[in-house]
Enzyme design. Structure first.
Site, PDB file in Angstrom:
ATOM      1  N   PRO A 131      28.059  31.253  68.613  1.00 58.68           N
ATOM      2  CG  PRO A 131      26.869  32.709  67.227  1.00 58.68           C
ATOM      3  CD  PRO A 131      28.194  32.547  67.937  1.00 58.68           C
ATOM      4  CB  CYS A 132      27.835  26.094  67.613  1.00 56.01           C
ATOM      5  SG  CYS A 132      27.717  25.713  69.358  1.00 56.01           S
ATOM      6  CG  HIS A 133      22.539  28.785  69.447  1.00 61.07           C
ATOM      7  ND1 HIS A 133      23.626  29.363  70.091  1.00 61.07           N
ATOM      8  CD2 HIS A 133      21.695  29.810  69.148  1.00 61.07           C
ATOM      9  CE1 HIS A 133      23.427  30.662  70.187  1.00 61.07           C
ATOM     10  NE2 HIS A 133      22.274  30.963  69.612  1.00 61.07           N
TER      11      HIS A 133
END
Length: 170
Positions: A131-133
């Protein structure tokens, strides 16, 4: 089993999910920054013909519909040791939470690595799955996202705690 992929429509637009052997190795939007060349994705297969890709697609749709908080899939992201260390930390950021590039750099032992952390986050081939968001700027502002800032905002809103969401209504 060789490298192969599925193309599917989601609430965030068209995505390509790529697998090699028994692991998911990529998730890319159509206009993804740093999207590998199409020929590296291998043959396009029907989800019904590939249990791993079908499961990845189902879990992604379930997540985007609000029915899933984490993914239970085998992943194998290709990257150097530093990138893998960053992605490992990013994978630990809980649903509904965020971390800054500086916080990740501190976990790696040197806050001055924040820029390199940003580069590694931007190179994450497992967008959404890792989850780089959930990585934001030091002041909480949204910063770059390989799928575009509108998608990053949508993903963060999807994960936003109910009490925060309710507070925004007034």
């Amino acid at each position: 089993m060789s490298t192969r992929h599925i193309l599917m429509e989601t609430s965030l637009g068209s995505v390509t999910i790529v697998a090699s052997g028994e692991a998911i190795i990529g998730l890319y939007f159509r206009h993804h920054i740093r999207r590998p060349a199409q020929e590296t994705f291998g043959q396009e297969v029907a989800p019904a013909a590939d249990a791993l890709l079908a499961e990845a697609g189902e879990q992604l749709i379930d997540y985007l519909a609000g029915g899933r908080r984490e993914f239970d899939l085998p992943f194998d992201a290709s990257g150097d040791a530093f990138q893998r260390a960053v992605w490992s930390i990013v994978a630990e950021i809980p649903f509904g939470a965020t971390a800054t590039y500086g916080q990740i750099a501190e976990r790696l032992g040197d806050k001055s690595l924040a820029y390199r952390v940003g580069q590694a986050v931007g190179a994450n081939p497992l967008c959404i799955f890792v989850p780089c968001h959930r990585v934001v700027g030091a002041n909480g502002n949204l910063t770059g996202y390989a799928g575009g800032l509108k998608r990053k905002q949508a993903l963060l809103e999807l994960e936003e705690p109910a009490q925060v969401r309710a507070g925004r209504l007034f």
